[in-house]
Scaffold this motif. Structure first.
Motif, PDB file in Angstrom:
ATOM      1  N   ASN A  11      -4.287  34.937  30.093  1.00  0.00           N
ATOM      2  CA  ASN A  11      -4.880  36.010  29.295  1.00  0.00           C
ATOM      3  C   ASN A  11      -4.556  37.381  29.882  1.00  0.00           C
ATOM      4  O   ASN A  11      -4.346  38.349  29.156  1.00  0.00           O
ATOM      5  CB  ASN A  11      -6.395  35.830  29.219  1.00  0.00           C
ATOM      6  CG  ASN A  11      -6.778  34.558  28.482  1.00  0.00           C
ATOM      7  OD1 ASN A  11      -5.983  34.003  27.730  1.00  0.00           O
ATOM      8  ND2 ASN A  11      -7.995  34.088  28.718  1.00  0.00           N
ATOM      9  N   PHE A  15      -2.734  40.542  28.072  1.00  0.00           N
ATOM     10  CA  PHE A  15      -3.293  41.895  28.107  1.00  0.00           C
ATOM     11  C   PHE A  15      -2.242  42.906  28.565  1.00  0.00           C
ATOM     12  O   PHE A  15      -2.103  43.998  27.987  1.00  0.00           O
ATOM     13  CB  PHE A  15      -4.514  41.920  29.037  1.00  0.00           C
ATOM     14  CG  PHE A  15      -4.867  43.282  29.535  1.00  0.00           C
ATOM     15  CD1 PHE A  15      -5.423  44.239  28.678  1.00  0.00           C
ATOM     16  CD2 PHE A  15      -4.632  43.644  30.861  1.00  0.00           C
ATOM     17  CE1 PHE A  15      -5.734  45.520  29.139  1.00  0.00           C
ATOM     18  CE2 PHE A  15      -4.942  44.899  31.326  1.00  0.00           C
ATOM     19  CZ  PHE A  15      -5.493  45.848  30.466  1.00  0.00           C
ATOM     20  N   GLN A  16      -1.496  42.551  29.604  1.00  0.00           N
ATOM     21  CA  GLN A  16      -0.450  43.456  30.098  1.00  0.00           C
ATOM     22  C   GLN A  16       0.575  43.768  29.006  1.00  0.00           C
ATOM     23  O   GLN A  16       1.014  44.913  28.860  1.00  0.00           O
ATOM     24  CB  GLN A  16       0.259  42.835  31.302  1.00  0.00           C
ATOM     25  CG  GLN A  16      -0.530  42.900  32.583  1.00  0.00           C
ATOM     26  CD  GLN A  16       0.321  42.445  33.759  1.00  0.00           C
ATOM     27  OE1 GLN A  16       1.200  41.592  33.607  1.00  0.00           O
ATOM     28  NE2 GLN A  16       0.076  43.020  34.921  1.00  0.00           N
ATOM     29  N   SER A  39      -5.047  38.592  20.128  1.00  0.00           N
ATOM     30  CA  SER A  39      -6.355  39.250  20.108  1.00  0.00           C
ATOM     31  C   SER A  39      -7.427  38.366  20.753  1.00  0.00           C
ATOM     32  O   SER A  39      -8.280  38.846  21.520  1.00  0.00           O
ATOM     33  CB  SER A  39      -6.746  39.572  18.666  1.00  0.00           C
ATOM     34  OG  SER A  39      -8.009  40.194  18.616  1.00  0.00           O
ATOM     35  N   VAL A  42      -7.091  38.382  24.665  1.00  0.00           N
ATOM     36  CA  VAL A  42      -7.587  39.618  25.263  1.00  0.00           C
ATOM     37  C   VAL A  42      -9.116  39.616  25.229  1.00  0.00           C
ATOM     38  O   VAL A  42      -9.787  40.011  26.205  1.00  0.00           O
ATOM     39  CB  VAL A  42      -7.015  40.851  24.546  1.00  0.00           C
ATOM     40  CG1 VAL A  42      -7.688  42.128  25.044  1.00  0.00           C
ATOM     41  CG2 VAL A  42      -5.504  40.927  24.751  1.00  0.00           C
ATOM     42  N   GLU A  46     -11.744  39.960  28.361  1.00  0.00           N
ATOM     43  CA  GLU A  46     -12.830  40.940  28.371  1.00  0.00           C
ATOM     44  C   GLU A  46     -14.182  40.236  28.548  1.00  0.00           C
ATOM     45  O   GLU A  46     -15.061  40.735  29.268  1.00  0.00           O
ATOM     46  CB  GLU A  46     -12.819  41.741  27.075  1.00  0.00           C
ATOM     47  CG  GLU A  46     -11.627  42.703  26.971  1.00  0.00           C
ATOM     48  CD  GLU A  46     -11.600  43.450  25.655  1.00  0.00           C
ATOM     49  OE1 GLU A  46     -11.199  44.635  25.661  1.00  0.00           O
ATOM     50  OE2 GLU A  46     -11.979  42.847  24.625  1.00  0.00           O
ATOM     51  N   LEU A  53     -11.614  46.337  27.787  1.00  0.00           N
ATOM     52  CA  LEU A  53     -10.368  46.818  28.388  1.00  0.00           C
ATOM     53  C   LEU A  53      -9.593  47.746  27.459  1.00  0.00           C
ATOM     54  O   LEU A  53      -8.786  48.557  27.929  1.00  0.00           O
ATOM     55  CB  LEU A  53      -9.479  45.622  28.775  1.00  0.00           C
ATOM     56  CG  LEU A  53     -10.108  44.623  29.752  1.00  0.00           C
ATOM     57  CD1 LEU A  53      -9.191  43.417  29.929  1.00  0.00           C
ATOM     58  CD2 LEU A  53     -10.387  45.283  31.096  1.00  0.00           C
ATOM     59  N   LEU A  54      -9.775  47.583  26.152  1.00  0.00           N
ATOM     60  CA  LEU A  54      -9.033  48.356  25.150  1.00  0.00           C
ATOM     61  C   LEU A  54      -9.993  48.934  24.131  1.00  0.00           C
ATOM     62  O   LEU A  54     -10.908  48.253  23.663  1.00  0.00           O
ATOM     63  CB  LEU A  54      -8.005  47.460  24.438  1.00  0.00           C
ATOM     64  CG  LEU A  54      -6.877  46.869  25.297  1.00  0.00           C
ATOM     65  CD1 LEU A  54      -6.225  45.710  24.568  1.00  0.00           C
ATOM     66  CD2 LEU A  54      -5.847  47.939  25.635  1.00  0.00           C
ATOM     67  N   GLY A  67      -9.659  49.160  32.062  1.00  0.00           N
ATOM     68  CA  GLY A  67      -8.368  48.634  31.627  1.00  0.00           C
ATOM     69  C   GLY A  67      -7.221  49.254  32.406  1.00  0.00           C
ATOM     70  O   GLY A  67      -6.268  48.566  32.809  1.00  0.00           O
TER      71      GLY A  67
END
Length: 315
Positions: A11, A15-16, A39, A42, A46, A53-54, A67
């Motif tokens: 995960n 995210f990266q 989605s 991510v 979280e 994070l976003l 993030g």
């Protein structure tokens, strides 16, 4: 109980990619995943961190403060994934790495060395580490991957492949026989200079003989008083060619000296009663890497062919 952090690595990589490419869809295209799957991953990260994070909007994504910190702290992850994948691809293309092989001096010189050029041509990225020793070594303790061993093997975790059969005979140089005469009976060896192999593990000073004219199975064993002993079989063969004495040795190993006439058989009417299997041994498949497997298969084929070519009975 919280899930261990290392289980979040997939995960974290997703995210990266989202942060680097600026959108869920771009990351999904790169990772060959659906947008919903990206989605979800991510969101799982979280949830594990209990931190957003976003910041999402209809037009763009923005990293939160946590993030940004996470992205910097894990900056090497993408390179690690790339390097791991590159290693996998390299291994698929050509075996590489070091393979340690253990063998006695004479078998190395006479059987292994002649096929090493072909081995290196076929596997140029494999580095060979030769352990040449007339003492039997422990594969695990010494880090040996593959070994050539003579004799019956005890039950163990080693995998063995028989590549030939070792026999013995008695030989001397023509120069020695001209000077000292040729023995016609084993008992006459007491008046001759004999070259004997002796190591910490073995003292080969009992030479057995079978007389074909004697009752079946009758074996005479003679205790040899050696003129020279050595724990290096190659040196003993060299000394025999120099005329220093009579040697008990496998005719396969001295094929070159027999062909050239540097050594000749003695006590021809008598024969050595014993034989011993020659094995190629290595650790079990689970303990071997791809390079060791490649060398194992190569040596198993080529050394067996070598044994057949030089007249070893493999029945």
């Amino acid at each position: 109980m919280d899930e261990p952090l290392h289980l979040q690595l997939p995960n974290l990589y997703v995210f990266q990619q989202v942060a680097k490419r600026g959108s869920f869809q771009a990351a999904a295209d790169h990772l060959q995943l659906s947008r919903s799957a990206v989605s979800k991953k991510v969101a799982q990260l979280e949830g594990h961190l209990s931190q957003r994070l976003l910041q999402r909007s209809t037009r763009k994504l923005r990293l939160t403060e946590i993030g940004e910190s996470l992205l910097k702290a894990t900056a090497t992850l993408e390179q690690l994934v790339f390097d791991t994948e590159q290693l996998r691809l390299d291994q698929q293309q050509q075996p590489s790495g070091s393979v340690k092989i253990s063998s006695s001096t004479l078998i190395t010189q006479r059987l292994l060395l002649p096929i090493l050029p072909a081995l290196k041509t076929e596997f140029p990225r494999i580095t060979l580490d030769l352990n040449i020793d007339d003492q039997q070594v422990d594969l695990i303790e010494t880090g040996v991957d593959i070994a050539v061993r003579i004799g019956h093997l005890p039950d163990s975790s080693l995998v063995a492949r028989q590549i030939g059969v070792k026999t013995w005979g008695y030989f001397a140089s023509p120069a020695y026989l001209r000077l000292h005469g040729e023995p016609v009976d084993p008992s006459q060896l007491r008046d001759h200079q004999c070259l004997v192999f002796r190591s910490q593990q073995l003292n080969a000073n009992h030479w057995p003989f079978v007389d074909p004219e004697a009752p079946a199975g009758a074996i005479e064993s003679l205790l040899i008083e050696p003129a020279v002993t050595s724990d290096n079989a190659s040196a003993l063969v060299e000394m025999a060619t120099m005329g220093l004495g009579i040697i008990q040795v496998d005719p396969l190993i001295i094929e070159r000296e027999l062909t050239s006439g540097a050594l000749v058989p003695v006590l021809r009417r008598w024969r050595h009663p014993e034989s011993a299997p020659i094995h190629l041994v290595c650790l079990g498949r689970k303990a071997r890497n791809r390079s060791v497997d490649a060398v194992w298969e190569f040596l198993g084929e080529r050394l067996s062919l070598r044994a057949v070519d030089t007249g070893i009975d493999q029945s």
